[in-house]
Design a protein around this motif. Sequence first.
Motif, short mmCIF file in Angstrom:
data_model
loop_
_atom_site.label_atom_id
_atom_site.label_comp_id
_atom_site.label_asym_id
_atom_site.label_seq_id
_atom_site.Cartn_x
_atom_site.Cartn_y
_atom_site.Cartn_z
N UNK A 61 39.95 56.04 36.83
CA UNK A 61 39.05 57.18 36.86
C UNK A 61 39.56 58.38 37.63
N UNK A 62 40.78 58.35 38.09
CA UNK A 62 41.32 59.47 38.87
C UNK A 62 41.58 60.67 37.96
N UNK A 63 41.63 61.87 38.51
CA UNK A 63 41.90 63.07 37.69
C UNK A 63 43.37 63.24 37.33
N UNK A 64 44.21 62.30 37.78
CA UNK A 64 45.65 62.43 37.56
C UNK A 64 46.08 61.59 36.35
N UNK A 114 49.39 62.39 35.03
CA UNK A 114 50.85 62.46 35.14
C UNK A 114 51.23 62.66 36.60
N UNK A 115 52.50 62.46 36.88
CA UNK A 115 53.00 62.71 38.23
C UNK A 115 52.91 64.19 38.57
N UNK A 116 53.05 65.05 37.57
CA UNK A 116 52.91 66.49 37.79
C UNK A 116 51.49 66.86 38.19
N UNK A 117 50.51 66.15 37.61
CA UNK A 117 49.11 66.38 38.02
C UNK A 117 48.92 66.08 39.50
N UNK A 118 49.50 64.97 39.93
CA UNK A 118 49.40 64.57 41.33
C UNK A 118 50.08 65.61 42.22
N UNK A 119 51.24 66.08 41.78
CA UNK A 119 51.99 67.07 42.54
C UNK A 119 51.21 68.38 42.69
N UNK A 120 50.65 68.86 41.59
CA UNK A 120 49.91 70.12 41.63
C UNK A 120 48.65 70.01 42.50
N UNK A 121 47.97 68.86 42.39
CA UNK A 121 46.77 68.67 43.19
C UNK A 121 47.11 68.60 44.68
N UNK A 122 48.21 67.93 44.99
CA UNK A 122 48.62 67.80 46.39
C UNK A 122 48.98 69.16 46.99
N UNK A 123 49.51 70.05 46.16
CA UNK A 123 49.92 71.37 46.65
C UNK A 123 48.73 72.34 46.78
N UNK A 124 47.81 72.29 45.82
CA UNK A 124 46.74 73.28 45.75
C UNK A 124 45.48 72.87 46.51
N UNK A 125 45.20 71.57 46.54
CA UNK A 125 43.95 71.11 47.12
C UNK A 125 44.10 70.82 48.61
N UNK A 126 43.04 71.01 49.32
CA UNK A 126 43.04 70.65 50.73
C UNK A 126 42.71 69.19 50.95
N UNK A 127 42.46 68.49 49.83
CA UNK A 127 42.10 67.07 49.91
C UNK A 127 43.28 66.25 50.43
N UNK A 128 42.98 65.29 51.26
CA UNK A 128 44.02 64.44 51.85
C UNK A 128 44.37 63.31 50.88
N UNK A 129 45.59 63.33 50.35
CA UNK A 129 46.04 62.31 49.40
C UNK A 129 46.91 61.29 50.11
N UNK A 130 46.83 60.05 49.63
CA UNK A 130 47.55 58.96 50.31
C UNK A 130 48.28 58.05 49.32
N UNK A 131 49.36 57.46 49.83
CA UNK A 131 50.08 56.41 49.11
C UNK A 131 49.73 55.05 49.73
N UNK A 132 49.68 54.02 48.93
CA UNK A 132 49.62 52.65 49.44
C UNK A 132 50.98 52.01 49.17
#
Length: 323
Positions: free
Chosen positions: A133-136, A138-156
């Motif tokens: 259910x995530x908005x991502x 592709x890996x590019x989606x994740x990259x763009x969101x990480x750059x533009x959003x102030x949301x804290x993203x994490x890796x497990x």
Amino acid sequence: MKIAGLTGMLVAAALAAMPLASMAQAYPDRPITVVVPYTPGGSVDTVARIVTAQLQKELGQPVIVENKPGASGMIGSEHVARANPDGYTLLLHASSQIYLPLVDTHAKYDALKDFTPIARIGTVPLLVVTKPGSPFNTLKDLQEHARKSGEHLTWATSGYGTSSHLTEEMLNRDLKLNMQIISYRGAVPQLTDVMAGHVTAAVSPMPGVYPFVQSGKLKALAITSSTRADKLPNVPTVAESGVEGFEFSSWYGIWGPAGLPDAIVKKLSAAIGKATHAPQATQTFDAMMFNVVDSSPGDLARVQQDEHDKVSKLAKEAHIQIN
């Protein structure tokens, strides 16, 4: 005198060789324990159970998997490093066996000096995954969101110093993601938290993660191999996703403690080769996209040295260190 002296030397050499020869001939005469340094259900454990099921048929003795998780795999590795070099305590581990001492200051073993290489089993690519259910997508989606959003993203990650961890570090560096990496005690708790949405994404080796992708419990964003996988043709490679030339795989091997007699090493290596090519094993390996390799002790020794040198350089360049 010279003939007598030569004869004596030959007899002495023959007598010296007898214990090793008889040891190899009798080995194994009791159950063998294969230590897996992670929790049940992950990629290392999955591969171990496939191999040991066939290995005990080849050796004629029970081959028991013992899970010893903890410290990103170091507890199980240290246990085998301290074991008697008699062939009855072995280690089945991924390539993180080599990586971890290079990045973790707490490591109490030397991967090249404290173990006897027996055989490499195979290699697998890794998948970058997130919850369905995530908005991502592709890996590019994740990259763009990480750059533009102030949301804290994490890796497990399944553990520090693992192929999962190193890949996430490389993606952070190459894509400028700056995502926090959270460590778990194996792939199962790692992926469980991704599925639950507690962590944004993860990188995990194919054997453990593919069943979750296949069942729809996880969504694959990219694969770390140089080409797309036949069973996941719509999943692009990391190289196609913005990191030109990117390729990284996880490989699996079996080791014994340092000082394991050559005769036992050769017997185990030959038996492992037959076990990994048994019809029951190859069928399962093919289903989970695990690439079996033909390997000798010398091959594993060469590969682990090459990986040691490569990751040592990477750790220094990317400032990867666990204190």
